[in-house]
Design a protein around this motif. Sequence first.
Motif, mmCIF file in Angstrom:
data_model
loop_
_atom_site.group_PDB
_atom_site.id
_atom_site.type_symbol
_atom_site.label_atom_id
_atom_site.label_comp_id
_atom_site.label_asym_id
_atom_site.label_seq_id
_atom_site.Cartn_x
_atom_site.Cartn_y
_atom_site.Cartn_z
ATOM 1 N N PHE A 1 0.837 -1.195 0.000
ATOM 2 C CA PHE A 1 0.000 0.000 0.000
ATOM 3 C C PHE A 1 0.874 1.248 0.000
ATOM 4 O O PHE A 1 1.901 1.313 0.687
ATOM 5 C CB PHE A 1 -0.920 0.033 1.217
ATOM 6 N N THR A 2 0.457 2.250 -0.775
ATOM 7 C CA THR A 2 1.141 3.548 -0.810
ATOM 8 C C THR A 2 0.078 4.616 -0.575
ATOM 9 O O THR A 2 -0.810 4.801 -1.395
ATOM 10 C CB THR A 2 1.818 3.775 -2.174
ATOM 11 N N THR A 3 0.143 5.307 0.549
ATOM 12 C CA THR A 3 -0.937 6.219 0.909
ATOM 13 C C THR A 3 -0.441 7.369 1.772
ATOM 14 O O THR A 3 0.609 7.268 2.406
ATOM 15 C CB THR A 3 -2.044 5.446 1.670
ATOM 16 N N GLU B 1 -2.238 7.398 7.528
ATOM 17 C CA GLU B 1 -1.750 6.368 8.446
ATOM 18 C C GLU B 1 -2.888 5.533 9.025
ATOM 19 O O GLU B 1 -2.677 4.388 9.440
ATOM 20 C CB GLU B 1 -0.955 7.031 9.574
ATOM 21 N N TYR C 1 -5.159 3.775 7.891
ATOM 22 C CA TYR C 1 -5.541 2.520 7.253
ATOM 23 C C TYR C 1 -4.540 1.389 7.505
ATOM 24 O O TYR C 1 -4.700 0.278 6.981
ATOM 25 C CB TYR C 1 -5.671 2.711 5.736
ATOM 26 N N ALA C 2 -3.518 1.663 8.266
ATOM 27 C CA ALA C 2 -2.433 0.690 8.429
ATOM 28 C C ALA C 2 -2.929 -0.652 8.965
ATOM 29 O O ALA C 2 -2.562 -1.721 8.455
ATOM 30 C CB ALA C 2 -1.342 1.256 9.326
ATOM 31 N N GLY D 1 -4.733 -2.621 6.419
ATOM 32 C CA GLY D 1 -3.787 -3.108 5.422
ATOM 33 C C GLY D 1 -3.121 -4.406 5.843
ATOM 34 O O GLY D 1 -3.063 -5.374 5.079
ATOM 35 N N ASP E 1 3.720 -4.548 2.716
ATOM 36 C CA ASP E 1 4.213 -3.356 3.411
ATOM 37 C C ASP E 1 3.206 -2.225 3.235
ATOM 38 O O ASP E 1 2.269 -2.315 2.440
ATOM 39 C CB ASP E 1 5.592 -2.947 2.877
ATOM 40 N N TYR E 2 3.440 -1.145 3.998
ATOM 41 C CA TYR E 2 2.525 -0.015 4.033
ATOM 42 C C TYR E 2 3.389 1.248 4.014
ATOM 43 O O TYR E 2 4.048 1.563 5.007
ATOM 44 C CB TYR E 2 1.687 -0.094 5.308
#
Length: 236
Positions: A81-83, A86, A88-89, A92, A99-100
Amino acid sequence: MNPVKIRCVITDDEPLASKGMMGYAAKTGFLEVVAVCEDAVQLNTVLKQQPVDLLLLDIEMPYISGIEFLKNYPNPPKVIFTTAYERYAMQGFELDVLDYLLKPISFERFLKAANKAYDFFAARQTAVSPYFFIRSDKKLEKVLYQDILFAEALENYVAVYTTEKKILTHATLKSVTEMLPAQQFIQPHKSYVVNIQHISAIEGNVLHMGSFQVPISKYQKEAILEKIVNNRLPKK
C-alpha cells in the motif's frame, strides 16, 4: 537460482506519485513496471490482461478504494500500500499486505519495501522442501509438489488434483499458490494453478494433463505459453 524479476503495477490517482514510484522501481533493477493505472477500475482491466506479481496500490482513489478493491478481487497479487493516510495501516496488515508506505515516500523506505517483496518471491522460487501439508477431512495430508497436477478454486474451497487423487481443502487458491514453487507452477486462469511438468499438450486455449483439461485466459495466453515452452520449441 535465476534472478528474481517482479512484474508490478502502480495504481495511484496522483500522476506525480506514480511518476516518482516508476523512477524508484527502475532504480531497484528487479521491479518491472508493466502498467500504471489511475484508479482501481483501470487496475481491474489490467489484471485480466496479463500476469502480475505485485501491486503498488494507493488507498483513497475515485470509484473504489484500494482496500475495497483488495477485499473483493479474487486471488489478487501481493500488495504494497502507498498512501498519505496512516489510519488505514491496521486494515492493510489484516489483508496480509507486504508493506505499508506513507507518502511522501523516500527512496530508502521504498527500497526497504521492495526488498521485502524480493525476499518473498525469492523464497517461493527456491522452495527447499519438496512437499507441503493440506488440511482435509480433519487431517493433514502430505502432498509432494511433483505429484500435483493442478489446483482449482471452488468458492470457499480448493480442489488439489494429484497423480493419485483429489484433495478438497477449505482455503483460498491464493494461499495454496503461495506454498508452491513459482518456477514449477503457473496460473493460466484465475481459478486454476497448474504444474508445468504435467502438461502433456497445449491446444488452443486449453492445457492437457492426461484426462484433465484446464483453460487458459485469453488475456494471459502469450505470457503463459512463453513460461511453458521457454525456448523448447524448434524453429521453423
